[in-house]
Design an enzyme around this catalytic site. Structure first.
Site, PDB file in Angstrom:
ATOM      1  N   SER A 255       0.857  -1.183   0.000  1.00 24.30           N
ATOM      2  CA  SER A 255       0.000   0.000   0.000  1.00 24.30           C
ATOM      3  C   SER A 255       0.891   1.230   0.000  1.00 24.30           C
ATOM      4  CB  SER A 255      -0.883   0.018   1.248  1.00 24.30           C
ATOM      5  OG  SER A 255      -1.523   1.274   1.406  1.00 24.30           O
TER       6      SER A 255
ATOM      7  N   TYR B  73      -1.467  -1.131  10.356  1.00 25.24           N
ATOM      8  CA  TYR B  73      -1.635  -1.329   8.913  1.00 25.24           C
ATOM      9  C   TYR B  73      -0.428  -0.773   8.162  1.00 25.24           C
ATOM     10  CZ  TYR B  73      -3.539  -1.042   4.202  1.00 25.24           C
ATOM     11  OH  TYR B  73      -3.723  -1.166   2.847  1.00 25.24           O
TER      12      TYR B  73
END
Length: 134
Positions: A20, A34
């Site tokens: 990401s 995350y």
């Protein structure tokens, strides 16, 4: 072993990891675990690229930005799709074809000399001056 068996100098085997953009920069939202896990995927890919390169296997990472996905659905609903898209230089959310195209490139002959790198598929989120306003 199976990946190495079908790999050669001219046509290496491929490993494509998905991380990401939140693994590449400090995100606006406090998603500590995350972001750390996505940064770990990027570094793991670099280590694997170094270890597997001599065995004719490339390892690269695709780092998507804002896409309409199950995970992002709630965030996009809260912020608004137009607002989320305005945080990208291209003023749109990513489509499945955008990530698919990057995977096809890395899997093709054209991507055979890339290893240990990230391809950011984010519509220009990381370079957008609007992203910080979200």
């Amino acid at each position: 072993p199976m990946l190495e068996a079908c790999s050669s100098k001219a046509d290496p085997g491929r490993v494509i990891n998905i991380a990401s953009i939140n693994g590449l920069h400090v995100p606006v939202v406090d998603t500590f675990a995350y972001s750390a896990s996505k940064a770990a995927v990027v570094m793991l890919s670099k280590h694997l690229a170094s270890a597997l390169g001599p065995r004719h296997v490339t390892v690269n990472t695709i780092c998507p930005g804002p896409f309409m996905s199950r995970m992002m659905r709630g965030t996009i609903a809260m912020v608004g799709e137009e607002n989320m898209a305005s945080g990208t230089s291209l003023k749109r959310l990513g489509a499945p074809e955008d990530v698919a195209g990057a995977c096809i490139f890395l899997s093709s002959k054209a991507g055979s000399y890339l290893t240990g790198t990230e391809i950011t598929v984010d519509g220009g989120s990381l370079v957008s001056r609007e992203m910080s306003k979200l």
